[in-house]
Design an enzyme around this catalytic site. Structure first.
Site, PDB file in Angstrom:
ATOM      1  N   ASP A  29       2.168  24.674 -13.344  1.00 51.74           N
ATOM      2  CA  ASP A  29       0.994  24.358 -14.157  1.00 51.74           C
ATOM      3  C   ASP A  29       1.397  23.650 -15.445  1.00 51.74           C
ATOM      4  OD1 ASP A  29      -0.411  25.662 -12.211  1.00 51.74           O
ATOM      5  OD2 ASP A  29      -0.528  27.558 -13.299  1.00 51.74           O
TER       6      ASP A  29
ATOM      7  N   GLY B 244       1.965   5.607   4.646  1.00 49.17           N
ATOM      8  CA  GLY B 244       1.051   6.237   5.585  1.00 49.17           C
ATOM      9  C   GLY B 244      -0.304   5.597   5.717  1.00 49.17           C
ATOM     10  N   THR B 245      -0.517   4.435   5.094  1.00 56.10           N
ATOM     11  CA  THR B 245      -1.842   3.809   5.149  1.00 56.10           C
ATOM     12  C   THR B 245      -2.008   2.879   6.344  1.00 56.10           C
ATOM     13  OG1 THR B 245      -0.991   2.174   3.580  1.00 56.10           O
ATOM     14  CG2 THR B 245      -2.302   3.986   2.687  1.00 56.10           C
ATOM     15  N   GLY B 246      -0.945   2.633   7.103  1.00 56.37           N
ATOM     16  CA  GLY B 246      -1.088   1.859   8.339  1.00 56.37           C
ATOM     17  C   GLY B 246      -0.591   0.435   8.260  1.00 56.37           C
TER      18      GLY B 246
ATOM     19  N   HIS C  17      -3.734  35.530 -11.656  1.00 57.53           N
ATOM     20  CA  HIS C  17      -3.402  34.132 -11.963  1.00 57.53           C
ATOM     21  C   HIS C  17      -4.380  33.189 -11.253  1.00 57.53           C
ATOM     22  CE1 HIS C  17      -0.255  30.978 -12.944  1.00 57.53           C
ATOM     23  NE2 HIS C  17      -1.052  30.331 -12.117  1.00 57.53           N
ATOM     24  N   GLU C  18      -4.575  33.400  -9.952  1.00 57.70           N
ATOM     25  CA  GLU C  18      -5.467  32.528  -9.204  1.00 57.70           C
ATOM     26  C   GLU C  18      -6.924  32.789  -9.572  1.00 57.70           C
ATOM     27  OE1 GLU C  18      -4.160  30.165  -7.679  1.00 57.70           O
ATOM     28  OE2 GLU C  18      -2.122  30.945  -7.773  1.00 57.70           O
TER      29      GLU C  18
ATOM     30  N   HIS D 226      -7.756  30.576 -12.532  1.00 62.40           N
ATOM     31  CA  HIS D 226      -8.064  29.197 -12.148  1.00 62.40           C
ATOM     32  C   HIS D 226      -9.457  29.095 -11.538  1.00 62.40           C
ATOM     33  CE1 HIS D 226      -4.121  27.640 -13.022  1.00 62.40           C
ATOM     34  NE2 HIS D 226      -3.507  28.417 -12.145  1.00 62.40           N
TER      35      HIS D 226
ATOM     36  N   GLY E 132       0.818  -1.206   0.000  1.00 62.37           N
ATOM     37  CA  GLY E 132       0.000   0.000   0.000  1.00 62.37           C
ATOM     38  C   GLY E 132       0.845   1.246   0.000  1.00 62.37           C
TER      39      GLY E 132
END
Length: 685
Positions: free
Chosen positions: A540, A245-247, A464-465, A468, A242
């Site tokens: 981008d 960080g999934t355990g 710019h933002e 988006h 996996g």
């Protein structure tokens, strides 16, 4: 049911708590012996110096003067002795004489009887001495003694004490060195004690299928007859696969907490050494320990460190990792394999593991520990909030829906960051606001309000933002807009964030095409408003190029090239296996791929420019609102687009943080190649 595995008499015991390997400790015994030795040596010298200080050394002429003056004492209790030492021509006169002590300011002059000794060379002074003693009426007593042994002992005693001291100090180190040399090939696997590990299956959430498969192992070990009645046999190995960080490691610790059998844990890197053959020897020793404690579980974390594909090393020759892998293969299912030792391994790189390691009989089953879904994320949040104080108004279901793509480790970090944030603000409990702010910080980075940005760059970032954000709302096949900010966050100068409404495992072609248009929106807005572009769209461009190439080469979304995979599409380059691989398509096809990728990006750029030009007024309104408030929520952006104003504008920060001094402000040039300005639009996973 016993919670601690029984001790094995054949198992080497470890005196340290927790089963940790012995490490060199401070030698208190050596320090004590060192102090005693110095005290003895000092005592010898002080004794000799003290005796010398109490007795006056008189020269022979001075003795003659005192004898003539009648100050030499010769009584029964204080006789004058002539000490004759063996093997020496010099004798010693020892006795007492009356010594006049001069007067001081506080005492009067007085005469005391003090001891003395005088060396006498009988070859020259013997006749004169005899005459002087007869005239004084003194007959000395003669005493013979031998000081050879005493002198020798006093001379060699400090050396002997020093050698004994060195022996006791370095004895433990010498033993450790010998034991380390003999135990180089011993396994570093550590037995995990139940009292040291309090994690059970109740502490693991979001991976119910994986828990079910590994809990079957625990049930088999507790009651093997239940499965053997039908002819079933216990799996020899379970591989947990996996993303990070999934355990996976947490699940292994939960197995150790549930199982009533010995549980050994080791890392894949513990087998690798600089000496040839040590890794294979440690594998054999690990299985020997396991067989003595059978049935038992052995957990190997990051097994890809030792289980990589054989025959793909650079440079040829004997590969120590391959030798270690061969030993592991033979021990798991070789000619002399024995049951009772179950291997549980974890890795996030199953693509590099050797096929012989993955076949049934070695790793009989592979357990996929994937990213949690919305229900799994809610259960994980419930586990982590047990240790913190949370307000009653917090709805974990809302937080779980707002964290798509987050792993268990990220969710734990969200709760921890929210607790730290609430503590800094002096709150008594964590609220929804802190959890949402911590979520944004974990995924997109912390706001850097102290970063000094010129008004020109701030305006460029705002447009710019805004490009988006506007395209996210105008296009049909996009995710809902979450937040837009021109406050530097993480590595970017501004961020446009969106969150999916639900967990998604596949992406449609129309959604990808609209995503390309949104990605192009920042560069297009700069071009429309300023007539010039900056380097801020570097991230981008990189993201759009990667997405378009996958559409063409891996996902079969090109009408011209069709449903053909060009290249294996493995993001990880396995050195030597992929290093010299020939491209499996022609140069003409490669040129066609480049043309299709460029066509997709050019079409997205054209659509973005067409939409932003048609909605230039909304673009200006969003940019101006960003310049005024710096951060806008998705609902506020939708109000601007639909009504030309915000129904619920954000509150301004009454006390913005002070800017740093001019000499400490980093220089940011939007036209340069600074990585801090490279990605202005971080997108969620």
């Amino acid at each position: 049911m016993s919670s601690v595995p029984p001790d094995n008499p054949n198992q080497p015991k470890d005196n340290r708590p927790g089963g940790e390997p012995n490490e060199p400790q401070f030698n208190w015994r050596g320090l004590l012996l060192f102090a005693i030795a110095f005290a003895l040596i000092g005592g010898v010298f002080l004794f000799r110096e003290g005796n010398m200080a109490q007795t006056d050394d008189l020269t022979y002429p001075r003795f003659s003067e005192l004898l003539a003056e009648g100050k030499i004492v010769s009584t029964a209790d204080r006789p004058l002795e002539l000490v004759v030492e063996e093997n020496r021509n010099t004798q010693t006169l020892s006795g007492y004489y009356r010594k006049t002590i001069a007067a001081t300011e506080t005492t009067k002059a007085e005469e005391r009887v003090v001891p003395f000794k005088t060396p006498v060379f009988m070859a020259f002074n013997g006749q004169a001495l005899e005459t002087q003693l007869k005239e004084a009426g003194i007959t000395p007593s003669v005493r013979a003694e031998s000081n050879l042994l005493t002198t020798t002992l006093l001379g060699f005693l400090p050396i002997a004490i020093f050698l004994i001291l060195l022996y006791f100090i370095f004895r433990s180190q010498i033993r450790m060195a010998g034991r380390g040399a003999m135990n180089f090939g011993k396994s570093k696997a550590r037995m995990m004690a139940r009292e040291k590990n309090r994690i059970t299956f109740k502490d693991v959430a979001g991976v119910e299928e994986a828990k079910e498969e590994v809990s079957e192992l625990v049930e088999f070990l507790k009651d093997p007859k239940k499965f053997q009645k039908l002819g079933g046999r216990i799996p020899k190995g379970v591989l947990m696969v996996g993303p990070p960080g999934t355990g996976k490691t947490l699940l292994a610790r939960a197995i150790a907490g549930e199982a009533d059998v010995p549980f050994f844990t080791i890392s894949g890197s513990d087998f690798v050494e600089m000496f040839v053959g040590v890794g294979a020897s440690r594998v054999r020793d690990m299985f020997e320990q396991g067989k003595k404690s059978a049935p038992c579980l052995v957990f190997i974390d990051e097994i890809d460190a030792v289980g990589r594909h054989r025959g793909h090393g650079m440079g040829g020759g004997h590969d120590e990792r391959e030798q270690t892998l061969n030993a592991l293969l033979v021990e798991m299912d070789g000619f002399d394999a024995q049951d009772g030792v179950i291997i549980i391994a974890a890795t996030n790189r199953p693509d590099v593991l050797d096929p012989a390691l993955l076949r049934p009989g070695r790793f009989d089953r592979q357990v996929t520990v994937s990213l949690p879904d919305v229900r799994g994320r809610e259960e994980i949040l419930k586990v982590h909030i047990r240790k913190v104080k949370v307000a009653d108004t917090v709805n974990l279901a809302v937080i779980a829906r707002g964290t798509p793509g987050y792993s268990g480790a990220e969710l734990a970090n969200v709760v921890n960051e929210a607790a730290l944030l609430a503590a800094r603000r002096g709150l008594k409990a964590i609220t929804t606001h802190e959890l949402e702010e911590a979520r944004d910080k974990v995924r997109w980075g912390k706001e850097r309000r102290s970063m000094a940005i010129s008004e020109k760059e701030k305006e460029n970032t705002a447009y710019h933002e805004a490009g988006h954000a506007l395209l996210l709302e105008l296009l049909e096949h996009t995710e809902p807009l979450h937040k837009v900010t021109i406050i530097p966050r993480g590595p970017s100068l501004g961020s446009t964030m969106w969150l999916p409404e639900e967990d998604k495992y596949t992406v449609r072609r129309n959604e990808l095409l609209d995503q390309l248009v949104v990605i192009m929106g920042g560069r297009v807005a700069e071009d429309i408003v300023f007539g010039d572009v900056t380097s801020g769209a570097r991230g981008d461009i990189k993201q759009a190029t990667g997405m378009a190439r996958k559409m063409v080469c891996q996902w079969g979304m090109s009408d011209k090239l069709g449903m053909i995979e060009y290249g294996e599409g493995d993001e990880h380059l396995f050195l030597a296996r992929d290093f010299g691989r020939m491209r499996d398509y022609s140069e003409a096809t490669a040129q066609a791929i480049d043309q299709e990728v460029k066509l997709l990006i050019d079409e997205a750029y054209r659509r973005a420019k067409e939409l932003l030009t048609a909605h230039r007024e909304q673009l200006n309104l969003i940019a101006k609102a960003l310049l005024e408030f710096e951060t806008l929520e998705g609902s506020q952006i939708r109000d601007i687009i639909g009504h030309g104003e915000m129904k619920n504008p954000p509150t301004r920060d009454p006390q913005p943080p002070p800017l740093p001094p001019a000499d400490s402000v980093p220089k940011n040039d939007a036209k340069g190649d600074d990585p801090l300005t490279g990605d202005l639009t971080p997108l969620p996973a």
